[in-house]
Write a protein that holds these residues in place. Structure first.
Motif, PDB file in Angstrom:
ATOM      1  N   GLY A  13       0.865  -1.162   0.066  1.00  0.00           N
ATOM      2  CA  GLY A  13      -0.047   0.072  -0.102  1.00  0.00           C
ATOM      3  C   GLY A  13       0.788   1.335  -0.024  1.00  0.00           C
ATOM      4  O   GLY A  13       0.663   2.236  -0.860  1.00  0.00           O
ATOM      5  N   PHE A  45      -5.651   4.782  -5.622  1.00  0.00           N
ATOM      6  CA  PHE A  45      -6.769   3.755  -5.322  1.00  0.00           C
ATOM      7  C   PHE A  45      -6.337   2.355  -4.885  1.00  0.00           C
ATOM      8  O   PHE A  45      -6.712   1.696  -3.822  1.00  0.00           O
ATOM      9  CB  PHE A  45      -7.830   3.674  -6.702  1.00  0.00           C
ATOM     10  CG  PHE A  45      -8.688   2.650  -6.260  1.00  0.00           C
ATOM     11  CD1 PHE A  45      -9.817   2.936  -5.468  1.00  0.00           C
ATOM     12  CD2 PHE A  45      -8.637   1.371  -6.794  1.00  0.00           C
ATOM     13  CE1 PHE A  45     -10.956   2.167  -5.192  1.00  0.00           C
ATOM     14  CE2 PHE A  45      -9.800   0.502  -6.738  1.00  0.00           C
ATOM     15  CZ  PHE A  45     -10.709   0.784  -5.778  1.00  0.00           C
ATOM     16  N   MET A  46      -5.370   1.877  -5.531  1.00  0.00           N
ATOM     17  CA  MET A  46      -5.033   0.503  -5.211  1.00  0.00           C
ATOM     18  C   MET A  46      -4.124   0.562  -3.933  1.00  0.00           C
ATOM     19  O   MET A  46      -4.023  -0.159  -3.098  1.00  0.00           O
ATOM     20  CB  MET A  46      -3.962   0.022  -6.200  1.00  0.00           C
ATOM     21  CG  MET A  46      -4.772  -0.251  -7.665  1.00  0.00           C
ATOM     22  SD  MET A  46      -5.892  -1.624  -7.314  1.00  0.00           S
ATOM     23  CE  MET A  46      -4.996  -3.029  -6.907  1.00  0.00           C
ATOM     24  N   ALA A  49      -6.583   0.808  -1.065  1.00  0.00           N
ATOM     25  CA  ALA A  49      -7.317  -0.322  -0.805  1.00  0.00           C
ATOM     26  C   ALA A  49      -6.508  -1.348  -0.225  1.00  0.00           C
ATOM     27  O   ALA A  49      -7.055  -2.159   0.577  1.00  0.00           O
ATOM     28  CB  ALA A  49      -7.586  -0.956  -2.179  1.00  0.00           C
ATOM     29  N   ALA A  50      -5.110  -1.408  -0.539  1.00  0.00           N
ATOM     30  CA  ALA A  50      -4.381  -2.387   0.293  1.00  0.00           C
ATOM     31  C   ALA A  50      -4.328  -1.945   1.717  1.00  0.00           C
ATOM     32  O   ALA A  50      -4.065  -2.817   2.604  1.00  0.00           O
ATOM     33  CB  ALA A  50      -2.979  -2.167  -0.225  1.00  0.00           C
ATOM     34  N   ILE A  52      -6.606  -0.465   3.370  1.00  0.00           N
ATOM     35  CA  ILE A  52      -7.917  -0.817   4.254  1.00  0.00           C
ATOM     36  C   ILE A  52      -7.872  -2.270   4.284  1.00  0.00           C
ATOM     37  O   ILE A  52      -8.711  -2.586   5.307  1.00  0.00           O
ATOM     38  CB  ILE A  52      -9.001  -0.273   3.198  1.00  0.00           C
ATOM     39  CG1 ILE A  52      -9.108   1.317   3.242  1.00  0.00           C
ATOM     40  CG2 ILE A  52     -10.472  -0.811   3.431  1.00  0.00           C
ATOM     41  CD1 ILE A  52     -10.097   1.930   2.372  1.00  0.00           C
ATOM     42  N   VAL A  53      -7.426  -3.015   3.271  1.00  0.00           N
ATOM     43  CA  VAL A  53      -7.460  -4.358   3.648  1.00  0.00           C
ATOM     44  C   VAL A  53      -6.706  -4.680   4.771  1.00  0.00           C
ATOM     45  O   VAL A  53      -7.053  -5.749   5.626  1.00  0.00           O
ATOM     46  CB  VAL A  53      -6.919  -5.279   2.003  1.00  0.00           C
ATOM     47  CG1 VAL A  53      -6.849  -6.626   2.647  1.00  0.00           C
ATOM     48  CG2 VAL A  53      -8.133  -5.051   1.202  1.00  0.00           C
ATOM     49  N   THR A  56      -8.468  -3.760   7.937  1.00  0.00           N
ATOM     50  CA  THR A  56      -9.523  -4.672   8.197  1.00  0.00           C
ATOM     51  C   THR A  56      -9.284  -6.083   8.808  1.00  0.00           C
ATOM     52  O   THR A  56      -9.922  -6.674   9.532  1.00  0.00           O
ATOM     53  CB  THR A  56     -10.522  -4.839   6.920  1.00  0.00           C
ATOM     54  OG1 THR A  56     -10.705  -3.519   6.400  1.00  0.00           O
ATOM     55  CG2 THR A  56     -11.634  -5.620   6.903  1.00  0.00           C
TER      56      THR A  56
END
Length: 97
Positions: A13, A45-46, A49-50, A52-53, A56
């Motif tokens: 990320g 965005f990627m 997203a990484a 956030i993953v 999470t």
């Protein structure tokens, strides 16, 4: 093993987010190439997203209290290592060439 997954996801990320910046993109890919606006948006965005993953999965695995602690601890480790790598990347590249 799960902390290694955190480190790898955050490293991915943060690398993608740093490549979305013009200076780091030029350092890695050369001065002649300029990223398009679509490439910059995709990298951002990627990267987000990484991250956030990663957050999470940390909260899901260890719960909200320890998950956030592990996430921010590994984030500070990865961000410091990546900052040092990017700071000295140009100097190392100049010595090799």
């Amino acid at each position: 093993m799960l902390i290694l997954l955190q480190v790898l996801l955050q490293l991915l990320g943060f690398i993608l987010l740093s490549l979305s910046l013009q200076r780091h993109y030029n350092d890695v890919f050369g001065q002649t190439q300029r990223p398009t606006k679509q490439t910059i948006r995709l990298l951002k965005f990627m990267g987000f997203a990484a991250l956030i993953v990663a957050i999470t999965s940390a909260v899901y695995t260890w719960g909200s209290a320890l998950g956030l602690v592990y996430f921010f601890a590994t984030a500070s480790l990865v961000a410091s290592a990546l900052a040092m790598l990017l700071a000295y990347f140009g100097k190392i590249k100049a010595v090799i060439n």
